[in-house]
Every structure is written in structure tokens, then in C-alpha cells.
Design a protein around this motif. Sequence first.
Motif, mmCIF file in Angstrom:
data_model
loop_
_atom_site.group_PDB
_atom_site.id
_atom_site.type_symbol
_atom_site.label_atom_id
_atom_site.label_comp_id
_atom_site.label_asym_id
_atom_site.label_seq_id
_atom_site.Cartn_x
_atom_site.Cartn_y
_atom_site.Cartn_z
ATOM 1 N N ALA A 23 0.993 -1.277 0.459
ATOM 2 C CA ALA A 23 -0.171 0.232 0.061
ATOM 3 C C ALA A 23 1.032 1.154 -0.207
ATOM 4 O O ALA A 23 2.114 0.592 0.241
ATOM 5 C CB ALA A 23 -0.519 -0.080 1.454
ATOM 6 N N ARG A 24 0.139 2.811 -0.598
ATOM 7 C CA ARG A 24 0.779 3.724 -0.870
ATOM 8 C C ARG A 24 0.595 4.503 0.461
ATOM 9 O O ARG A 24 -0.854 5.118 -0.192
ATOM 10 C CB ARG A 24 1.099 3.902 -2.499
ATOM 11 N N MET A 25 1.309 4.804 1.183
ATOM 12 C CA MET A 25 1.018 6.516 2.334
ATOM 13 C C MET A 25 0.548 7.239 1.937
ATOM 14 O O MET A 25 1.785 8.001 0.485
ATOM 15 C CB MET A 25 1.862 5.964 3.227
ATOM 16 N N HIS A 26 0.041 8.355 2.070
ATOM 17 C CA HIS A 26 -0.243 9.883 1.584
ATOM 18 C C HIS A 26 -0.466 11.065 2.472
ATOM 19 O O HIS A 26 -1.006 10.110 3.223
ATOM 20 C CB HIS A 26 -0.854 9.650 0.378
ATOM 21 N N PHE A 27 0.457 11.649 2.879
ATOM 22 C CA PHE A 27 0.934 12.545 3.773
ATOM 23 C C PHE A 27 1.000 13.511 3.881
ATOM 24 O O PHE A 27 2.126 13.717 3.294
ATOM 25 C CB PHE A 27 1.517 11.903 5.485
ATOM 26 N N ASP A 28 1.412 15.098 5.020
ATOM 27 C CA ASP A 28 1.281 15.997 4.329
ATOM 28 C C ASP A 28 2.364 16.370 5.735
ATOM 29 O O ASP A 28 1.731 15.973 6.582
ATOM 30 C CB ASP A 28 0.742 17.516 4.122
ATOM 31 N N ILE A 29 3.933 16.767 5.330
ATOM 32 C CA ILE A 29 4.301 17.417 6.277
ATOM 33 C C ILE A 29 4.158 18.802 6.559
ATOM 34 O O ILE A 29 4.428 19.338 5.425
ATOM 35 C CB ILE A 29 6.282 16.797 5.914
ATOM 36 N N LEU A 30 3.364 19.384 7.220
ATOM 37 C CA LEU A 30 3.638 20.809 7.900
ATOM 38 C C LEU A 30 5.006 21.408 8.274
ATOM 39 O O LEU A 30 5.016 20.600 9.799
ATOM 40 C CB LEU A 30 1.992 21.087 8.315
ATOM 41 N N VAL A 31 5.284 22.341 8.352
ATOM 42 C CA VAL A 31 6.471 23.129 8.705
ATOM 43 C C VAL A 31 5.959 24.653 8.327
ATOM 44 O O VAL A 31 6.013 24.843 7.422
ATOM 45 C CB VAL A 31 7.638 22.867 8.143
ATOM 46 N N PRO A 32 6.868 25.379 9.472
ATOM 47 C CA PRO A 32 6.835 26.808 9.101
ATOM 48 C C PRO A 32 7.390 26.507 7.535
ATOM 49 O O PRO A 32 8.275 26.230 7.034
ATOM 50 C CB PRO A 32 7.793 27.095 10.144
ATOM 51 N N ALA A 33 7.039 28.416 6.927
ATOM 52 C CA ALA A 33 7.665 28.401 5.911
ATOM 53 C C ALA A 33 9.371 29.020 5.572
ATOM 54 O O ALA A 33 8.755 28.534 4.511
ATOM 55 C CB ALA A 33 6.186 29.452 5.627
ATOM 56 N N ALA A 34 9.191 29.656 7.416
ATOM 57 C CA ALA A 34 10.649 30.043 7.286
ATOM 58 C C ALA A 34 11.839 28.236 6.388
ATOM 59 O O ALA A 34 12.745 29.284 6.621
ATOM 60 C CB ALA A 34 10.855 30.659 8.052
#
Length: 87
Positions: A16-27
Motif C-alpha cells: 500500500a502507498r501512504m500519503h501524508f503531508d509534512i507541515l512546517v513553518p514556511a521559513a
Amino acid sequence: MQIAVWDTYVERSNGARMHFDILVPAAIEDENQIYEYGEQYLKNKSFKTEALDSKRCNFCHIENASTEIEAAIRDKGFYILEMENCC
């Protein structure tokens, strides 16, 4: 808070393929740091995955963080938004 969204895909050992977003400060622009956040997340999963690689983890866009996400980022430095096959 402005955050950068890094669209990420990782193969699980069951195919299976995991899909997720890594969210970080824009800087934060250091890709190695962002990949490390992804690896930290994967280490806490109860199943095996392939390693995160730059071909499947890419900057997507900048957006405003919700209060919940902003609090998590202030606490850990990043937030993971799980989307597919992450459990």
C-alpha cells in the motif's frame, strides 16, 4: 502562522502507498530537515515502510495554519496530516 505543505508518499511493506503531508513553518527551507521530520513520523508507525526519499516528498504550497496545527508545530516543530493508508 504561514506553513509550508510537503506532499509525501511512502510505500508500506504490504504494497500500500501512504500519503501524508509534512507541515512546517514556511521559513524552514532545509529539505533534509523536512525529510527528517518525515522519518521521525515513520519510525512511530506499527508497520514497516520504505525510506522516505526526495522523489516522493515535494514542496506543494504555503497556507495559513489552523490553531491546532500551529500549536503542534510550536511543540514539535512539524505536523503530519495523514491522508491515505497511514493506519
